[in-house]
Design an enzyme around this catalytic site. Structure first.
Site, PDB file in Angstrom:
ATOM      1  N   HIS A 141       0.845  -1.225   0.033  1.00  0.00           N
ATOM      2  CA  HIS A 141       0.016   0.117  -0.171  1.00  0.00           C
ATOM      3  C   HIS A 141       0.969   1.173   0.041  1.00  0.00           C
ATOM      4  CE1 HIS A 141      -3.212  -2.662   0.999  1.00  0.00           C
ATOM      5  NE2 HIS A 141      -4.036  -1.864   0.741  1.00  0.00           N
ATOM      6  N   LYS A 145      -0.986   4.908   4.396  1.00  0.00           N
ATOM      7  CA  LYS A 145      -1.766   3.649   5.218  1.00  0.00           C
ATOM      8  C   LYS A 145      -1.290   3.456   6.556  1.00  0.00           C
ATOM      9  CE  LYS A 145      -4.040  -0.879   4.479  1.00  0.00           C
ATOM     10  NZ  LYS A 145      -5.443  -0.074   4.621  1.00  0.00           N
TER      11      LYS A 145
END
Length: 249
Positions: A141, A145
């Site tokens: 990600h 995040k």
């Protein structure tokens, strides 16, 4: 369909707003940590201030775990179905979501992508059939995040664990001296960097062969689209807890 959008000024909220511009659905109010005068609907910092309660058909939540208590209380008091698309909840919060579903329709998924939810079914079947293969999960990600490993990685672990009759154990990352792995162990590795929207791989490693099942999200639009489909489904349902498997049936 009239929507209350929680997390209206965040990245996912703005993506959902963009996707709904030319649709038959309408966002009648927003709930967020900050206001944006450029939006065409009112945004409330305190959900209790919302004046459009009687217009709302469904709540779509793309906010944060911190907002759960207020959102659930509002949904319960006003008997409004809620699509919970936020991730990173604690076990206690997951229990609160399940308890709310005893009184109102609740949709909850750790990933709103239709493709990821199909991936769940596939990896469960592979885990059951490739019983002697080692399993690893890798998720990637963007640098911002906060939760790790991702809710989707945990969801995929639950799928392979179900395929192996609940015999597996999750290992979140490895460090230091590591002499080997047991067959019941599933390593879950998290990578953070750049602007990666989301990538999940379930790797099945056997003797002299490897199978990888991989899903890549190229845009946040896949999650917004899933949330819209979930909301369209949920407003037709009775009290209960639903997920993407129910939508895809």
């Amino acid at each position: 369909m009239n929507i209350l959008l929680a997390g209206a000024t965040g990245k996912m909220g703005r993506m959902l707003i963009e996707m709904l511009k030319d649709s038959k659905h309408r966002i009648v109010a927003g709930y967020a940590a900050e206001k944006d005068p450029a939006l065409s609907f009112p945004v409330y910092l305190d959900i209790e201030d919302c004046k459009e309660t009687e217009q709302i058909d469904v709540i779509i939540d793309f906010s944060s775990p911190h907002a759960l208590d207020a959102l659930v209380a509002f949904a319960l008091r006003n008997q409004i179905p809620i699509v919970i698309a936020t991730t990173g909840f604690s076990e206690d919060q997951e229990m609160k979501i399940a308890a709310a579903a005893d009184h109102i329709p609740v949709f909850h998924s750790k990933n709103m992508s239709l493709g990821v939810n199909i991936m769940q079914v596939i990896v469960e079947q592979l885990a059951a059939k490739l019983w002697d293969f080692d399993i690893e999960i890798i998720e990637k990600h963007h640098r911002y995040k906060a939760d790790s490993p991702s809710g989707t990685a945990k969801m995929l672990f639950e799928s392979v664990n179900k395929g192996r009759k609940r015999s597996l154990k999750a290992l979140e990352g490895r460090s230091g001296f590591y002499p080997g792995r047991s067959h019941e162990e599933v390593g879950i590795s998290a990578i953070r960097g750049g602007t990666i929207v989301g990538e999940h791989t379930v790797l099945f490693a056997g003797e002299d062969e490897i199978i990888e099942v991989k899903h890549t999200a190229n845009s946040r639009a896949v999650f917004a689209n899933g949330a819209i489909k979930a909301a369209e489904f949920l407003i037709k349902q009775g009290v209960g807890l639903y997920d993407m498997n129910d939508v895809l049936r």
